[in-house]
Design an enzyme around this catalytic site. Structure first.
Site, short mmCIF file in Angstrom:
data_model
loop_
_atom_site.label_atom_id
_atom_site.label_comp_id
_atom_site.label_asym_id
_atom_site.label_seq_id
_atom_site.Cartn_x
_atom_site.Cartn_y
_atom_site.Cartn_z
N ASP A 154 0.84 -1.19 0.00
CA ASP A 154 0.00 0.00 0.00
C ASP A 154 0.88 1.25 0.00
O ASP A 154 1.10 1.88 1.02
CB ASP A 154 -0.91 -0.04 1.24
CG ASP A 154 -2.15 0.82 1.04
OD1 ASP A 154 -2.33 1.33 -0.09
OD2 ASP A 154 -2.92 0.97 1.99
N TYR A 262 8.66 -5.03 -8.49
CA TYR A 262 7.88 -6.24 -8.76
C TYR A 262 7.55 -6.50 -10.22
O TYR A 262 6.95 -7.51 -10.53
CB TYR A 262 6.61 -6.27 -7.91
CG TYR A 262 5.82 -4.96 -7.87
CD1 TYR A 262 5.30 -4.40 -9.02
CD2 TYR A 262 5.60 -4.32 -6.66
CE1 TYR A 262 4.58 -3.22 -8.97
CE2 TYR A 262 4.87 -3.13 -6.60
CZ TYR A 262 4.36 -2.59 -7.77
OH TYR A 262 3.65 -1.43 -7.74
#
Ligand code: IVH
Length: 701
Positions: A154, A262
């Site tokens: 987040d 990522y």
């Protein structure tokens, strides 16, 4: 594993060259930048230092496995900074000394992404994920799809561009097509490698990831902000986003941002058959990748990963809001393609919201030690944000009115980060019509004295200083660990002491006797004696604890410390005028008024006198009698970044040094900040020892 951030303290203190450098930045002497010519040995040393520093930063921030001490690392950094200062032509944009920031921009430039930065579709339950999974199985014609599952961080999405292994540009996602250039800010992130390492580094690598703030760092940062009287951040996500979008990169450098990568965008010079392979390659090049990733096959595998991550959610060192499920094989991804803004090969399986619905049983009002009346909702207990919540603050009268919370209402409750539970909103659709607006009390619910609001303040206060609730609150505060530290004197006991009229001021604590205490409910002789011992021990205290313990409105621990260091004695503080008080570090007119007002109350002066008469002896802060500044004459020049001139002067004086305005033969040390000019030149001529800001702060400890 300890989070890296716990140890960022010393490694944050790096040297600063301040000046902006060009982006080309190859190592070697930059002819365009005139300055003394380094010898080949010096050029080689700079290269070696940068290699070593990059290696150790990787060991420390990415692998969490340091090989050298913080002090040894700082020494390497200092040596590099000194060489760069001596030979400005050697300074490059990707030098590790540049992480402290320095560039101040007018605005962020727009950056087109070579490949669109996609977003993710969301699913919220088993049925929705099954639908996603079935669609993929059909499209790929397989029984079970191999996926990779990762925490959904987040934070905020960013892209880094590495050319020939060097970090050249970083940008925000923007609308996915065009983002904003935040290169200078990203360079300040301690776990972002400025150059890649290892085998097969591609000529061009666009790599995507998330910038975030760890929970522990967030807490620490907010505590620091509060201590400085600044507004704390609402949650880690907002503070990460706010910190990255700073035009002054020094502000970003002061914030504890982390990054995990990522995905990749355009890559020239490497291919990956699977996501697993890709992440391993990124890791091999020294990029930080979240180790918490796992391969899962089909619905069952993913559901298990989702459930396991959800169970771990609150124990993780960072905030997450779901599980990202990605197709592992690159060829499968290509076959699936994308819909307008998100890929068909990945989805975010969100966690249940951290806001839950519950019912307000009752609205209570609490009276604090300063008389502040705080409304509080008593709730039907709900499990939210990792804890059971049965009370939520309604802050103050205005807030209560604004939200119009009523007894019997259904409400949404939220608990985020270290923030106390609060009511987000009332579900008005669920009202029955029987709920009536809460009437804020006009008299104190404890002592019935009138309640008043200061002209502009939002806080209503009980006007009776002898109010039992205020007195119990003052006792509790007095006894608290960071004040007088009276072990065993908790809320309940404070209330009981007030109720039984055993104390009518904090000074009465020192008059308590064994028989009086053993008369209290559930108080045996042993605990009564323990309490008396703890009270007696508290007499030996420090001035800063004592000042804090008095509970002067607005005076927190930091201010109490500043007052203790400045006045060094209770009488001097009591006698300080409004102007004297304003001379203390960080004390402005408002605070000075509050302090003066407190000591002008005869009751307060009497309590202080009684405390001293009872044998409480607050010791002044120790003066450092031997250290690097004792007896030394120090000159400050240039702009200091991490502290003000005033603070630097005070720090030197507290350590027994003297600060002088000009450099002479008598000068022992010169602290040279940014853009140091003639004083630096003169100090060099006279052979005076020169300290950089980082060396100076290191000596201050
Ligand atoms: S992959 C094409 N992986 O979630 C896929 N995103 O809602 C692009 N996010 O913009 C993203 N953790 O900011 C991916 N492990 C993760 C993530 C992640 C968080 C964020 C990212 C993205 C947003 C999409």
């Amino acid at each position: 594993m300890r989070p890296n951030s716990e140890r960022q303290g010393t490694r944050g203190a790096q040297c600063c060259q301040g000046e902006l450098v060009d982006r080309a930045g190859a190592i070697g002497h930059n002819a365009a930048r005139m300055g003394p010519e380094p010898t080949p040995a010096e050029v080689a040393r700079v290269e070696a230092l940068r290699r070593q520093l990059a290696h150790h930063a990787h060991r420390y921030y990415t692998l969490d496995a340091p090989e050298i001490s913080d002090a040894a690392y700082d020494a390497l950094m200092r040596e590099l900074a000194q060489l760069e200062a001596a030979f400005p032509g050697l300074l490059t944009a990707d030098s590790p000394t540049q992480r402290v920031g320095g560039a101040v921009l007018e605005k962020f430039e727009k950056v087109p992404h070579r490949q669109q930065m996609l977003s993710l579709g969301n699913v919220f339950d088993d049925a929705e994920f099954t639908e996603f999974d079935e669609r993929l199985r059909k499209a790929l014609g397989v029984e079970a799809v191999p996926y990779v599952c990762e925490p959904k961080m987040d934070g905020l999405a960013i892209e880094l561009v590495y050319q020939q292994g060097r970090f050249v540009q970083g940008s925000t996602r923007g609308d996915g097509v065009i983002g904003e250039d935040v290169t200078e800010n990203l360079k300040t992130l301690k776990n972002l490698p400025l150059s890649l390492r290892g085998e097969g580094v591609p000529a061009l690598l666009e790599v995507r990831g998330e910038v975030f703030i760890r929970k522990a760092d967030f807490k620490r940062m907010n505590a620091q902000l509060r201590a400085r009287g600044e507004e704390p951040f609402v949650n880690p996500r907002n503070s990460a986003a706010g910190s990255l979008r700073q035009l002054d990169s020094r502000v970003t450098a002061s914030r504890p941002l982390s990054i995990y990568l990522y995905e990749v965008g355009v890559v020239d010079g490497a291919t990956f058959a699977t996501h697993v392979e890709k992440l391993a390659a990124l890791e091999g090049w020294g990029l930080p990748v979240n180790p918490r990733r796992r391969v899962a096959t089909g619905f069952a595998g993913v559901k298990e990963a989702w459930t396991a991550l959800l169970a771990e959610r609150h124990a993780l060192p960072y905030e997450i809001d779901g599980l990202v499920v990605k197709v592992d094989r690159t060829d499968d991804r290509a076959r699936l393609g994308q819909v307008s803004k998100s890929p068909r090969w990945a989805v975010a399986w969100k966690f249940p919201p951290e806001e839950l619905e519950t019912r307000v049983r009752k609205i209570l009002v609490q009276v604090g030690r300063t008389g502040a009346i705080t409304p509080l909702a008593e709730l039907e207990p709900v499990f939210v944000g990792g804890v059971t919540v049965s009370r939520a603050t309604l802050h103050n009268e205005d807030e209560l009115r604004r939200k119009d919370v009523r007894e019997g209402d259904w409400v949404f409750v939220r608990r985020a980060g270290d923030v106390i539970p609060e009511i987000v909103k009332v579900v008005t659709a669920r009202r029955t019509g029987a709920e009536v607006p809460f009437v804020f009390p006009t008299s104190c619910p404890v002592c019935a004295a009138p309640v008043k609001r200061a002209d502009e303040g939002a806080i209503a206060r009980c006007t009776n200083r002898a109010c039992p609730a205020q007195l119990a609150g003052r006792l509790r505060h007095f006894a608290t660990r960071t004040a007088m530290d009276v072990d065993g004197l908790g809320d309940k006991l404070c209330e009981a002491l007030v109720e039984r009229a055993l104390v009518s001021s904090v000074a009465d604590l020192y008059r308590l006797t064994l028989p009086a205490l053993t008369g209290l409910e559930r108080m045996g002789e042993k605990s009564a004696q323990n309490l008396l011992d703890a009270i007696a021990r508290s007499k030996q205290t420090t001035l800063r604890r004592f000042i804090y313990a008095l509970g002067i409105p607005d005076v927190g621990e930091a201010t109490a410390k500043a007052l203790a260091e400045h006045f060094r004695d209770v009488d001097a503080l009591l006698g300080a005028s409004f102007d004297d008080l304003q001379r203390v570090k960080d004390i402005g007119p408002e605070m000075a008024t509050s302090i003066r007002g407190f000591f002008d109350e005869p009751d307060n002066r009497a309590v202080v006198a009684q405390l001293l008469a009872a044998g409480v002896s607050p010791a002044p802060p120790e003066l450092v009698t031997s250290g690097p500044f004792t007896g030394k004459t120090v000159v400050l020049t240039g702009t200091l970044i991490t502290l003000t001139r005033e603070a630097a002067k005070e720090a030197i004086e507290r350590r027994g040094g003297k600060v002088s305005g000009s450099v002479s033969k008598k000068t022992d040390l010169l602290v040279a900040g940014e853009e140091a000019g003639s004083k630096l030149t003169k100090a060099r001529e006279l052979g005076v020892k020169v300290l950089t800001e980082a060396e100076f702060t290191a000596l201050l400890g």
